[in-house]
Design a protein around this motif. Structure first.
Motif, PDB file in Angstrom:
ATOM      1  N   UNK A  66       0.569  -1.038  -0.083  1.00  0.00           N
ATOM      2  CA  UNK A  66      -0.385  -0.304  -0.071  1.00  0.00           C
ATOM      3  C   UNK A  66       0.669   1.307  -0.257  1.00  0.00           C
ATOM      4  N   UNK A  67       2.301   1.261   0.718  1.00  0.00           N
ATOM      5  CA  UNK A  67       2.784   2.253   0.608  1.00  0.00           C
ATOM      6  C   UNK A  67       3.836   2.684  -0.786  1.00  0.00           C
ATOM      7  N   UNK A 114       2.637  -8.590  -2.081  1.00  0.00           N
ATOM      8  CA  UNK A 114       1.847  -8.194  -0.343  1.00  0.00           C
ATOM      9  C   UNK A 114       3.155  -7.198   0.337  1.00  0.00           C
ATOM     10  N   UNK A 115       3.828  -7.872  -0.024  1.00  0.00           N
ATOM     11  CA  UNK A 115       5.290  -6.980   0.527  1.00  0.00           C
ATOM     12  C   UNK A 115       6.745  -6.639  -0.360  1.00  0.00           C
ATOM     13  N   UNK A 116       6.905  -5.224  -0.081  1.00  0.00           N
ATOM     14  CA  UNK A 116       8.232  -4.974  -0.760  1.00  0.00           C
ATOM     15  C   UNK A 116       9.542  -5.734   0.483  1.00  0.00           C
ATOM     16  N   UNK A 117      10.821  -5.760   0.212  1.00  0.00           N
ATOM     17  CA  UNK A 117      11.952  -6.295   1.478  1.00  0.00           C
ATOM     18  C   UNK A 117      12.704  -5.272   0.493  1.00  0.00           C
ATOM     19  N   UNK A 127       5.541   0.403  -9.944  1.00  0.00           N
ATOM     20  CA  UNK A 127       5.419  -0.169  -9.136  1.00  0.00           C
ATOM     21  C   UNK A 127       5.668  -1.237  -8.854  1.00  0.00           C
ATOM     22  N   UNK A 128       5.579  -1.902  -7.762  1.00  0.00           N
ATOM     23  CA  UNK A 128       5.976  -3.448  -7.890  1.00  0.00           C
ATOM     24  C   UNK A 128       5.356  -4.401  -8.191  1.00  0.00           C
ATOM     25  N   UNK A 129       3.890  -4.165  -8.641  1.00  0.00           N
ATOM     26  CA  UNK A 129       3.223  -5.009  -8.822  1.00  0.00           C
ATOM     27  C   UNK A 129       3.136  -5.207  -9.939  1.00  0.00           C
ATOM     28  N   UNK A 182      13.473   3.984   1.375  1.00  0.00           N
ATOM     29  CA  UNK A 182      12.633   4.911   2.339  1.00  0.00           C
ATOM     30  C   UNK A 182      11.784   4.431   2.422  1.00  0.00           C
ATOM     31  N   UNK A 183      10.819   3.784   2.011  1.00  0.00           N
ATOM     32  CA  UNK A 183       9.039   3.612   2.037  1.00  0.00           C
ATOM     33  C   UNK A 183       9.118   2.235   3.081  1.00  0.00           C
TER      34      UNK A 183
END
Length: 168
Positions: free
Chosen positions: A24-25, A43-46, A34-36, A135-136
């Motif tokens: 969502x960030x 659902x998560x970016x590591x 966009x990662x998607x 940063x996000x």
């Protein structure tokens, strides 16, 4: 999978830098950034990284050994050491039932290339902005010189990313 469980494993795999951002960030980003667009189920970016050791820079400062930085501060650090940490962490996620897409930090200025495979998709070869993602994920901030600065290492780290369908 909790953030603490994943961080514990990532640190054991060699990570000095660790952060996680819920997808969502990234809602304000265009599809081409966009990662998607790479992994629709994200659902998560590591963010994972390893520090550039202080001694790696000594030869440059002294004017005696520039090649040491090339290997241990740039090429090998990014393409071998950080990549191995990222890959091991991706394996850990997949061993625990999640999908994980490891990504190498490539220049975000490169525009998507090729022809979109569907009408509403960006062209292939999406290049994400890893510093922005860091940063996000709460890893650090962008300095005046447009590089990632972390509290622990300042500008001295190399980072990579994992996109996962795990909610962390």
């Amino acid at each position: 999978m909790t953030r603490d469980e994943l961080k514990k494993y990532a640190v054991e795999a060699g990570a000095d830098v660790f952060g996680v951002a819920p997808i969502g960030r990234f809602d304000d980003l265009a599809p081409a950034k966009h990662p998607r667009s790479i992994f629709p189920e994200t659902k998560s970016v590591i963010i994972l990284g390893r520090r550039i050791t202080r001694g790696t820079l000594r030869g440059v400062e002294e004017g005696t050994n520039f090649y040491n930085y090339t290997l241990y501060g740039s090429d090998w650090l990014d393409n071998r050491f950080v990549a191995a940490t990222t890959f091991r962490t991706a394996e850990f996620l997949e061993d625990n039932g999640w999908e994980a897409v490891p990504l190498q930090n490539l220049p975000p200025e490169v525009p998507p290339m090729g022809v979109a495979v569907k009408k509403d998709l960006p062209p292939p070869n999406i290049m994400l902005d890893f510093n922005d993602a860091a940063v996000r994920a709460g890893v650090g901030e962008i300095g005046y010189c447009h590089v990632l600065l972390t509290p622990e290492f300042g500008p001295r780290q190399r980072i990579q990313m994992i996109l996962t369908d795990a909610e962390i």
